[in-house]
Design a protein around this motif. Sequence first.
Motif, PDB file in Angstrom:
ATOM      1  N   THR A  78       0.801  -1.130  -0.003  1.00 30.38           N
ATOM      2  CA  THR A  78       0.098   0.082   0.030  1.00 30.38           C
ATOM      3  C   THR A  78       0.712   1.208  -0.143  1.00 30.38           C
ATOM      4  O   THR A  78       0.492   2.085  -0.638  1.00 30.38           O
ATOM      5  N   VAL A  79       1.891   1.406   0.969  1.00 33.81           N
ATOM      6  CA  VAL A  79       2.900   2.461   0.929  1.00 33.81           C
ATOM      7  C   VAL A  79       3.626   2.587  -0.409  1.00 33.81           C
ATOM      8  O   VAL A  79       3.563   3.709  -0.823  1.00 33.81           O
ATOM      9  N   GLN A  80       3.951   1.513  -1.063  1.00 33.43           N
ATOM     10  CA  GLN A  80       4.810   1.703  -2.207  1.00 33.43           C
ATOM     11  C   GLN A  80       3.981   2.034  -3.608  1.00 33.43           C
ATOM     12  O   GLN A  80       4.131   3.072  -4.241  1.00 33.43           O
ATOM     13  N   LEU A  81       2.628   1.548  -3.521  1.00 29.04           N
ATOM     14  CA  LEU A  81       1.614   1.886  -4.511  1.00 29.04           C
ATOM     15  C   LEU A  81       1.471   3.425  -4.298  1.00 29.04           C
ATOM     16  O   LEU A  81       1.186   4.367  -5.394  1.00 29.04           O
ATOM     17  N   THR A  82       1.164   3.987  -2.936  1.00 27.45           N
ATOM     18  CA  THR A  82       0.900   5.470  -2.545  1.00 27.45           C
ATOM     19  C   THR A  82       2.059   6.213  -3.245  1.00 27.45           C
ATOM     20  O   THR A  82       1.755   7.283  -3.925  1.00 27.45           O
ATOM     21  N   LEU A  83       3.197   6.085  -2.694  1.00 28.16           N
ATOM     22  CA  LEU A  83       4.415   6.805  -3.063  1.00 28.16           C
ATOM     23  C   LEU A  83       4.606   6.969  -4.587  1.00 28.16           C
ATOM     24  O   LEU A  83       4.732   7.941  -4.996  1.00 28.16           O
ATOM     25  N   THR A 155       2.816  -6.648 -24.410  1.00 25.84           N
ATOM     26  CA  THR A 155       1.980  -5.684 -23.239  1.00 25.84           C
ATOM     27  C   THR A 155       1.807  -6.503 -22.004  1.00 25.84           C
ATOM     28  O   THR A 155       1.805  -5.890 -20.775  1.00 25.84           O
ATOM     29  N   LEU A 156       1.545  -7.732 -22.013  1.00 23.93           N
ATOM     30  CA  LEU A 156       1.010  -8.478 -21.048  1.00 23.93           C
ATOM     31  C   LEU A 156       2.330  -8.623 -19.721  1.00 23.93           C
ATOM     32  O   LEU A 156       1.904  -8.641 -18.592  1.00 23.93           O
ATOM     33  N   LYS A 161      -0.383  -6.811 -12.814  1.00 18.61           N
ATOM     34  CA  LYS A 161      -1.326  -6.111 -11.592  1.00 18.61           C
ATOM     35  C   LYS A 161      -1.001  -4.894 -11.184  1.00 18.61           C
ATOM     36  O   LYS A 161      -1.572  -4.070 -11.087  1.00 18.61           O
ATOM     37  N   PHE A 162       0.378  -5.106 -10.664  1.00 14.41           N
ATOM     38  CA  PHE A 162       1.012  -3.602 -10.196  1.00 14.41           C
ATOM     39  C   PHE A 162       1.143  -2.678 -11.258  1.00 14.41           C
ATOM     40  O   PHE A 162       0.864  -1.518 -10.700  1.00 14.41           O
ATOM     41  N   GLY A 163       1.564  -3.050 -12.316  1.00 15.60           N
ATOM     42  CA  GLY A 163       1.703  -1.975 -13.498  1.00 15.60           C
ATOM     43  C   GLY A 163       0.282  -1.286 -13.803  1.00 15.60           C
ATOM     44  O   GLY A 163       0.158  -0.123 -13.850  1.00 15.60           O
TER      45      GLY A 163
END
Length: 326
Positions: A78-83, A155-156, A161-163
């Motif tokens: 969550t922190v990584q996604l937010t930053l 592309t896949l 998911k993270f990208g």
Amino acid sequence: MTALQTRPEVAADVPAGTPYDAFTVVRARHPGRWVATAVVAVLLAMVVNSLVTNPRWEWGVVWAYLGEESIVRGVLTTVQLTLITAVLGFALGTVLALMRLSRSPLLRAVSWGYTWVFRSVPLILQLLLWYNLAYLYQTIDLGIPFGPSFASIETLSLIDKFGAAILGLGLHQAAYSAEIVRAGILSVDQGQHEAAASLGIPRRRQSTKIVLPQAMRTIVPTAVNEVIGLFKGTSIVYVLALGELFYTVSVIYGRTQRVLPMLVVAAVWYVVLTTVVTVLQYYVERHYAKGAVRTLPPTPLQRLRGNLTAGLSRVRSTSGQDPVLP
């Protein structure tokens, strides 16, 4: 500060010209304040009592899972996604804001169109579109526009998911960040622009050295609200089955059937994360207030130290000792 007033009967009996020390001074009464304080104290005590005495909160389960390994990994995701999305969103948003304020009709139109589209489409729909981008474009080619390509990437393999979560959250945030930055730039007095132009300062240096530092006083509070919203908004990527905090919690309570304690675990972590951001916001705002106020507001530690010193001074003065100056 407690207001002080004189007794009317004493003031009427004392003739004009009497020294001030002849008046009897009494503290101003605030019955409404005391009633409101009592009501709030009772309500707060009821809430605390409910949290402590109701066994269905299952605080033992909450403490057991609060530092569990999978939960901590979800928090880090969550922190990584937010930053990453905050940096991407505000970097692109700043560019879009400058494009919106440009004299070029094409740049203004593109910036307005981007903001219009990404604010109109729901975030969950954007996430699903980016996750299924490989259906539209099997490969991403790098080369000359309308010419030959030099490299091709599936592309896949590039957007997992993270990208997809980074693209969805970051590009969505950029549309809102553009309006925040644009409002901050427009809040700077026009005389600042004219003074910088009269000194012959290039427009790029005007923006980076004069306009943006002053605009930050308006940008920072709203920008921090957006970052806090991003912390909570990352929970929506559960639709991609990405292991962030909320998805991890939902998997655990789906397996253990301890729904409420696991939701409390998620709530505690979100409160901790937003508290850290709020503390950082205070110091960033204090930094950019240097050009707006003559004396910076005291930090919480300085305020606590001052209150303790003032209280000690009052105690010493009432006991007959020499007061300690704050």
